[in-house]
Design an enzyme around this catalytic site. Structure first.
Site, mmCIF file in Angstrom:
data_model
loop_
_atom_site.group_PDB
_atom_site.id
_atom_site.type_symbol
_atom_site.label_atom_id
_atom_site.label_comp_id
_atom_site.label_asym_id
_atom_site.label_seq_id
_atom_site.Cartn_x
_atom_site.Cartn_y
_atom_site.Cartn_z
ATOM 1 N N ASP A 290 -5.802 6.530 -9.116
ATOM 2 C CA ASP A 290 -6.673 5.470 -9.586
ATOM 3 C C ASP A 290 -6.970 4.392 -8.552
ATOM 4 O OD1 ASP A 290 -7.511 3.410 -11.532
ATOM 5 O OD2 ASP A 290 -5.484 2.645 -11.206
ATOM 6 N N ASP B 199 -1.894 2.967 -6.604
ATOM 7 C CA ASP B 199 -0.738 3.653 -7.186
ATOM 8 C C ASP B 199 -1.031 5.152 -7.267
ATOM 9 O OD1 ASP B 199 -2.725 3.492 -9.042
ATOM 10 O OD2 ASP B 199 -1.557 2.523 -10.599
ATOM 11 N N TYR C 124 -5.039 0.225 -18.855
ATOM 12 C CA TYR C 124 -6.500 0.348 -19.018
ATOM 13 C C TYR C 124 -6.868 0.328 -20.498
ATOM 14 C CZ TYR C 124 -7.148 1.057 -14.042
ATOM 15 O OH TYR C 124 -7.206 0.864 -12.689
ATOM 16 N N GLU D 238 -6.106 -4.783 -3.584
ATOM 17 C CA GLU D 238 -6.053 -3.397 -4.067
ATOM 18 C C GLU D 238 -7.454 -2.799 -4.201
ATOM 19 O OE1 GLU D 238 -3.982 -2.763 -7.801
ATOM 20 O OE2 GLU D 238 -3.547 -0.690 -7.241
#
Ligand code: NAG
Ligand code: NAG
Ligand code: NAG
Length: 499
Positions: free
Chosen positions: A86, A89, A237, A479
């Site tokens: 994703d 990670d 999510y 990120e």
């Protein structure tokens, strides 16, 4: 990280304060060389090779990555090898992954003619999603929505190549439905069937018939996967706004892919419900578009397919009026340097997704000789294109820090993105196994990442200023994620031809 993502969802629902009217997004100008959109497009697509899970092909260009997660799905007796990690990670979260697929497909559907030699790579990036989604949807009334235990994954800082955390698979089914994730999966498969229609018609047919099957499940068994799968998907999510928008979105893509109005009743019913809910929230104007919320994307997509009796133009105008800096109905905040500011977490995902819609809408308006009317103000299509261009140029270096937010693009770019595979030495450099906590020194060090994840877009400035720390531990700025790049593919293709 990722536990904090829920805060982003909540923030999306909050109305942001208006800014002074003098604030033009193109305020920063004339610095550095003009952007090389074609170079950025090529890098934007290369990024996806760094996110690959599964068995890597001989054509793999990001060679510092190796095979990983080759047993995913075995716990459930299915093959779930493949797909993308994703973000920074090593979990495969199905909901944002499917959205990534839909937006890669939409980028190709609208802008394939502008992609030149990169069309091949765009198809490859998309197929890596759709091959996985086909594996996740082989059984009727069942969708595998995730592989990997997010809690143990986030507790470790490990390369995917020698990951040893549990890899359970999670599903939705007729007793435990998930209309947001199934609706988005149907949308991705249907949109991809259009993207592959001319280059691989047999694959396109398979994608489309699967899309119909998955959509039937999403709409017949309605419910949220937050309830069905619980703590494994939330707070990572969660679809806090509800699944109505994904049911509209899946239906809209199926109408477009089948060139029919077979799904129109799903669309009109869903839009009515969303509009009723909306009256209770924001003052009628909705400019949200993300993995969590499809509203503005629905309106622009439906506008493109509009038939005689439809009128989606008022919704599309509301979208533009909430964004355009000189609109009397602007509800969007900009940084002093001109970047859209909305999310405290990976703000860049908002920038790329909204820029995509601005380009698609602006191009459509210029084809039909339309304008955007916001109260007493009128805006030509070029106002939308110019706003999108100001965002892209900011991302690529035309900003107060004069840095690019795309790794590997330009002279100055983020060196310490929050990304496990990029920050731990590659297998080639360090063949010995590195366990869960063995990666920690690589996480906390001030040294730059040893592997350059070319094309990754950092989350970027996120506090309303133009500041950026380039610090791996600040995941809210550093990120990257698959769904940040996906709409940018289309935007960069457009500007590489029309910049
Ligand atoms: C249906 O999905 C739920 C939630 O993921 C799961 O616990 C259950 O085992 C599934 N049912 C079957 C028959 O596989
Ligand atoms: C981003 O993360 C850092 C480090 O955890 C924190 O100090 C900062 O307040 C966060 N910024 C926002 C806007 O949430
Ligand atoms: C990153 O932030 C951490 C904690 O806020 C700090 O200890 C570290 O020195 C920072 N590193 C860099 C390169 O700025």
């Amino acid at each position: 990280m990722a536990a904090t993502r829920v805060r982003f969802c909540l923030a999306l629902l909050m109305l942001v304060a208006s800014m002074a009217a003098w604030m033009m997004p193109s305020a920063v100008a004339g610095k550095g060389p003009p952007p090389n959109y074609a170079d950025a497009l090529s890098k934007c697509l290369l990024f996806y090779e760094g996110q690959r899970s599964g068995k890597l092909p001989p054509t793999q260009r990001a060679t510092w990555r190796k095979d990983s997660a080759l047993k995913d799905g075995q716990d459930a007796g299915v093959d779930l090898v493949g797909g993308y990690y994703d973000a920074g990670d090593n979990v495969k979260f199905g909901f944002p992954l499917a959205f990534t697929g839909t937006l890669l497909a939409w980028s190709i559907v609208e802008f394939s003619a502008d992609m030149g030699p990169e069309l091949v790579h765009a198809h490859e990036a998309l197929r890596w999603v759709t091959d996985y989604l086909m594996k996740a949807t082989t059984q009727r009334n069942r969708v595998f929505v995730q592989a990997g235990d997010p809690y143990s994954d986030h507790n470790c800082w490990e390369r995917p190549d020698d990951m040893d955390t549990p890899r359970p698979s999670f599903q939705v089914n007729d007793t435990h439905p998930g209309s947001e994730v199934a609706g988005e999966t149907a949308a991705a498969l249907a949109a991809a069937s259009i993207a592959f229609r001319s280059s691989d018609p047999a694959y396109a047919d398979n994608l489309l018939s699967r899309a119909k099957m998955v959509y039937d499940f999403a709409s017949k068994y309605q419910g949220s996967y937050a309830k069905s799968v619980g703590k494994w998907v939330c707070p990572f999510y969660c679809d806090v706004g509800g699944y109505e928008d994904e049911l509209v979105w899946g239906a809209a893509w199926l109408n477009r892919a089948t060139d029919s109005s077979d799904y129109t009743k799903h669309i009109t019913r869903g839009i009515q419900r969303i509009q009723r809910q909306m009256k209770l929230r924001v003052n009628g104007y909705d400019s949200q578009f993300s993995w969590e919320n499809k509203d503005a994307g629905n309106y622009i997509l439906l506008l493109l397919m509009q038939r005689k009796d439809d009128d989606y133009s008022k919704y599309a105008q509301n979208f533009a009026c909430s964004l355009l800096p000189k609109s009397p109905y602007k509800s969007t905040e900009y940084t002093p340097g001109g970047l859209i500011h909305r999310a405290p977490m990976a703000n860049m995902q908002v920038v790329t997704a909204l820029s995509f819609l601005l380009v698609v809408y602006g191009r459509h308006l210029s084809e039909v000789n339309g304008v955007v009317t916001c109260g007493k103000s009128t805006f030509p299509p070029s106002a939308l294109i110019d706003l999108a261009k100001s965002q892209v140029d900011y991302v690529l270096g035309d900003n107060p820090l004069q840095m690019s937010y795309m790794v590997g693009y330009g002279k100055k770019f983020p060196q310490r993105i929050h990304h496990r595979a990029a920050s731990v030495p590659s297998i080639g450099q360090h063949p010995q196994h590195l366990g869960c906590k063995d990666g920690t020194p690589y996480y906390v060090t001030d040294a730059p990442n040893p592997n350059v994840l070319v094309g990754a877009l950092a989350g970027g400035p996120n506090d309303g200023t133009d500041n950026y720390l380039d610090n791996r531990t600040w995941s809210n700025q550093s990120e990257p994620a698959t769904y940040v790049n996906a709409p940018f593919v289309g935007v960069l293709a457009y500007f590489s031809k029309h910049g």
